[in-house]
Design a protein around this motif. Structure first.
Motif, PDB file in Angstrom:
ATOM      1  N   VAL A 147      53.858  77.698  16.801  1.00  0.00           N
ATOM      2  CA  VAL A 147      54.879  76.740  17.266  1.00  0.00           C
ATOM      3  C   VAL A 147      54.247  75.668  18.149  1.00  0.00           C
ATOM      4  N   LEU A 148      53.468  76.092  19.136  1.00  0.00           N
ATOM      5  CA  LEU A 148      52.891  75.145  20.097  1.00  0.00           C
ATOM      6  C   LEU A 148      51.794  74.292  19.467  1.00  0.00           C
ATOM      7  N   ALA A 149      50.967  74.898  18.620  1.00  0.00           N
ATOM      8  CA  ALA A 149      49.880  74.142  17.991  1.00  0.00           C
ATOM      9  C   ALA A 149      50.426  73.072  17.055  1.00  0.00           C
ATOM     10  N   THR A 150      51.448  73.414  16.287  1.00  0.00           N
ATOM     11  CA  THR A 150      52.024  72.429  15.368  1.00  0.00           C
ATOM     12  C   THR A 150      52.673  71.294  16.140  1.00  0.00           C
ATOM     13  N   SER A 151      53.342  71.611  17.236  1.00  0.00           N
ATOM     14  CA  SER A 151      53.940  70.562  18.066  1.00  0.00           C
ATOM     15  C   SER A 151      52.867  69.679  18.685  1.00  0.00           C
ATOM     16  N   ALA A 152      51.763  70.303  19.107  1.00  0.00           N
ATOM     17  CA  ALA A 152      50.659  69.517  19.682  1.00  0.00           C
ATOM     18  C   ALA A 152      50.126  68.520  18.667  1.00  0.00           C
ATOM     19  N   TRP A 153      49.917  68.988  17.453  1.00  0.00           N
ATOM     20  CA  TRP A 153      49.434  68.089  16.397  1.00  0.00           C
ATOM     21  C   TRP A 153      50.435  66.969  16.125  1.00  0.00           C
ATOM     22  N   ASP A 154      51.716  67.319  16.043  1.00  0.00           N
ATOM     23  CA  ASP A 154      52.743  66.331  15.731  1.00  0.00           C
ATOM     24  C   ASP A 154      52.871  65.288  16.831  1.00  0.00           C
ATOM     25  N   VAL A 155      52.841  65.723  18.091  1.00  0.00           N
ATOM     26  CA  VAL A 155      52.929  64.785  19.223  1.00  0.00           C
ATOM     27  C   VAL A 155      51.725  63.854  19.236  1.00  0.00           C
ATOM     28  N   ALA A 156      50.538  64.399  18.951  1.00  0.00           N
ATOM     29  CA  ALA A 156      49.336  63.556  18.912  1.00  0.00           C
ATOM     30  C   ALA A 156      49.424  62.529  17.794  1.00  0.00           C
ATOM     31  N   ASP A 157      49.854  62.958  16.633  1.00  0.00           N
ATOM     32  CA  ASP A 157      49.982  62.044  15.496  1.00  0.00           C
ATOM     33  C   ASP A 157      50.996  60.935  15.798  1.00  0.00           C
ATOM     34  N   HIS A 158      52.102  61.310  16.428  1.00  0.00           N
ATOM     35  CA  HIS A 158      53.113  60.320  16.800  1.00  0.00           C
ATOM     36  C   HIS A 158      52.560  59.338  17.837  1.00  0.00           C
ATOM     37  N   GLY A 159      51.815  59.855  18.792  1.00  0.00           N
ATOM     38  CA  GLY A 159      51.228  58.986  19.821  1.00  0.00           C
ATOM     39  C   GLY A 159      50.240  57.986  19.244  1.00  0.00           C
ATOM     40  N   ILE A 160      49.438  58.433  18.294  1.00  0.00           N
ATOM     41  CA  ILE A 160      48.494  57.517  17.645  1.00  0.00           C
ATOM     42  C   ILE A 160      49.245  56.423  16.902  1.00  0.00           C
ATOM     43  N   GLY A 161      50.336  56.793  16.241  1.00  0.00           N
ATOM     44  CA  GLY A 161      51.147  55.792  15.550  1.00  0.00           C
ATOM     45  C   GLY A 161      51.763  54.790  16.504  1.00  0.00           C
ATOM     46  N   LEU A 162      52.257  55.264  17.641  1.00  0.00           N
ATOM     47  CA  LEU A 162      52.826  54.346  18.637  1.00  0.00           C
ATOM     48  C   LEU A 162      51.765  53.372  19.151  1.00  0.00           C
ATOM     49  N   GLY A 163      50.576  53.900  19.429  1.00  0.00           N
ATOM     50  CA  GLY A 163      49.508  53.034  19.926  1.00  0.00           C
ATOM     51  C   GLY A 163      49.147  51.939  18.945  1.00  0.00           C
ATOM     52  N   ARG A 164      49.166  52.241  17.672  1.00  0.00           N
ATOM     53  CA  ARG A 164      48.814  51.242  16.666  1.00  0.00           C
ATOM     54  C   ARG A 164      49.918  50.205  16.479  1.00  0.00           C
ATOM     55  N   HIS A 165      51.163  50.606  16.669  1.00  0.00           N
ATOM     56  CA  HIS A 165      52.271  49.697  16.397  1.00  0.00           C
ATOM     57  C   HIS A 165      52.672  48.858  17.616  1.00  0.00           C
ATOM     58  N   VAL A 166      52.721  49.465  18.797  1.00  0.00           N
ATOM     59  CA  VAL A 166      53.205  48.726  19.978  1.00  0.00           C
ATOM     60  C   VAL A 166      52.195  48.674  21.113  1.00  0.00           C
ATOM     61  N   GLY A 167      51.135  49.471  21.062  1.00  0.00           N
ATOM     62  CA  GLY A 167      50.131  49.438  22.107  1.00  0.00           C
ATOM     63  C   GLY A 167      50.447  50.396  23.246  1.00  0.00           C
ATOM     64  N   ARG A 168      49.408  50.728  24.006  1.00  0.00           N
ATOM     65  CA  ARG A 168      49.561  51.677  25.118  1.00  0.00           C
ATOM     66  C   ARG A 168      50.427  51.120  26.232  1.00  0.00           C
ATOM     67  N   GLU A 169      50.449  49.784  26.404  1.00  0.00           N
ATOM     68  CA  GLU A 169      51.176  49.199  27.535  1.00  0.00           C
ATOM     69  C   GLU A 169      52.689  49.217  27.354  1.00  0.00           C
ATOM     70  N   ALA A 170      53.174  49.414  26.149  1.00  0.00           N
ATOM     71  CA  ALA A 170      54.621  49.381  25.901  1.00  0.00           C
ATOM     72  C   ALA A 170      55.304  50.554  26.600  1.00  0.00           C
ATOM     73  N   ARG A 171      56.561  50.330  26.965  1.00  0.00           N
ATOM     74  CA  ARG A 171      57.335  51.378  27.630  1.00  0.00           C
ATOM     75  C   ARG A 171      57.965  52.280  26.563  1.00  0.00           C
ATOM     76  N   THR A 172      57.298  53.383  26.290  1.00  0.00           N
ATOM     77  CA  THR A 172      57.738  54.276  25.218  1.00  0.00           C
ATOM     78  C   THR A 172      57.957  55.703  25.712  1.00  0.00           C
ATOM     79  N   SER A 173      58.068  55.885  27.020  1.00  0.00           N
ATOM     80  CA  SER A 173      58.168  57.241  27.572  1.00  0.00           C
ATOM     81  C   SER A 173      59.372  57.990  27.018  1.00  0.00           C
ATOM     82  N   ARG A 174      60.507  57.315  26.945  1.00  0.00           N
ATOM     83  CA  ARG A 174      61.711  57.970  26.435  1.00  0.00           C
ATOM     84  C   ARG A 174      61.506  58.405  24.983  1.00  0.00           C
TER      85      ARG A 174
END
Length: 206
Positions: free
Chosen positions: A127-154
């Motif tokens: 459960v935890l490992a799959t979530s870790a992978w999914d969160v990382a993959d989502h974060g990489i996608g966010l970085g490519r689309h809007v950048g690290r500086e964007a307010r995406t915490s929510r």
């Protein structure tokens, strides 16, 4: 005589006005090419995963490794390798490395099943490992689309919570299926876990 009267009255000659306008134009003129380039560069987003997603992914992966290590030291060691690869994928914003990290986590589950690890740590680690992978993959996608500086915490928190909810449900179903349909054999339990993982990945990608 007219020039003298202009000077006496504090006025300026046309030549003086033109010179003043020229100086003002130079002072208030457009930025130099170097300044303009600096401004453009400063406005460009950093194509890197947000720090929150990075922290969540690595944290979840580390706890997953601890769960798996409780059931099988070999499984925990392979999971730690997955965490290291996951961290590298986030540092380089690499989806390829992120996928490799997911493969390491899957291999850790196989190692746990092959060494006869108890089912509960395997389910928790999955459960935890799959979530870790999914969160990382989502974060990489966010970085490519809007950048690290964007307010995406929510967005990041909602995604992480949803991922844990989905993986937790899949893990509970796999564990329930194991209890109902098997006699406690580790190999059979592993089959259920892998089946749940496949269904989970399909749901997350869909």
């Amino acid at each position: 005589m007219s020039d003298a009267r202009a000077a006496a009255s504090g006025g300026t000659t046309p030549d003086a006005d033109a010179a003043g306008d020229s100086e003002d134009g130079r002072d208030s003129g457009s930025e130099s090419p170097a300044d303009a380039e600096t401004t453009v560069d400063a406005a460009e987003p950093t194509e890197a995963p947000p720090r929150l997603s990075t922290g969540l992914a690595v944290g979840l992966g580390t706890v997953a490794a601890a769960f798996l290590a409780a059931g099988s030291p070999l499984s925990g060691a392979v999971a730690l390798l997955g965490v290291a690869v996951l961290l590298a994928s986030l540092a380089r914003a690499s989806t390829r490395l992120c996928g490799l990290a997911g493969g390491c986590f899957a291999l850790a589950l196989v190692a746990g099943g092959a060494t006869g690890a108890p089912v509960a740590p395997l389910v928790g680690g999955a459960v935890l490992a799959t979530s870790a992978w999914d969160v990382a993959d989502h974060g990489i996608g966010l970085g490519r689309h809007v950048g690290r500086e964007a307010r995406t915490s929510r967005n990041e928190l909602v995604h992480a919570a949803g991922s844990l909810a989905v993986t937790g449900t899949a893990g509970a179903l796999a564990f329930g299926g194991y209890l109902v349909a098997t006699g406690g054999q580790p190999t059979t339990a592993l089959v259920f876990l892998l089946l749940g993982g496949v269904l989970l990945l399909t749901a997350l990608r869909g």
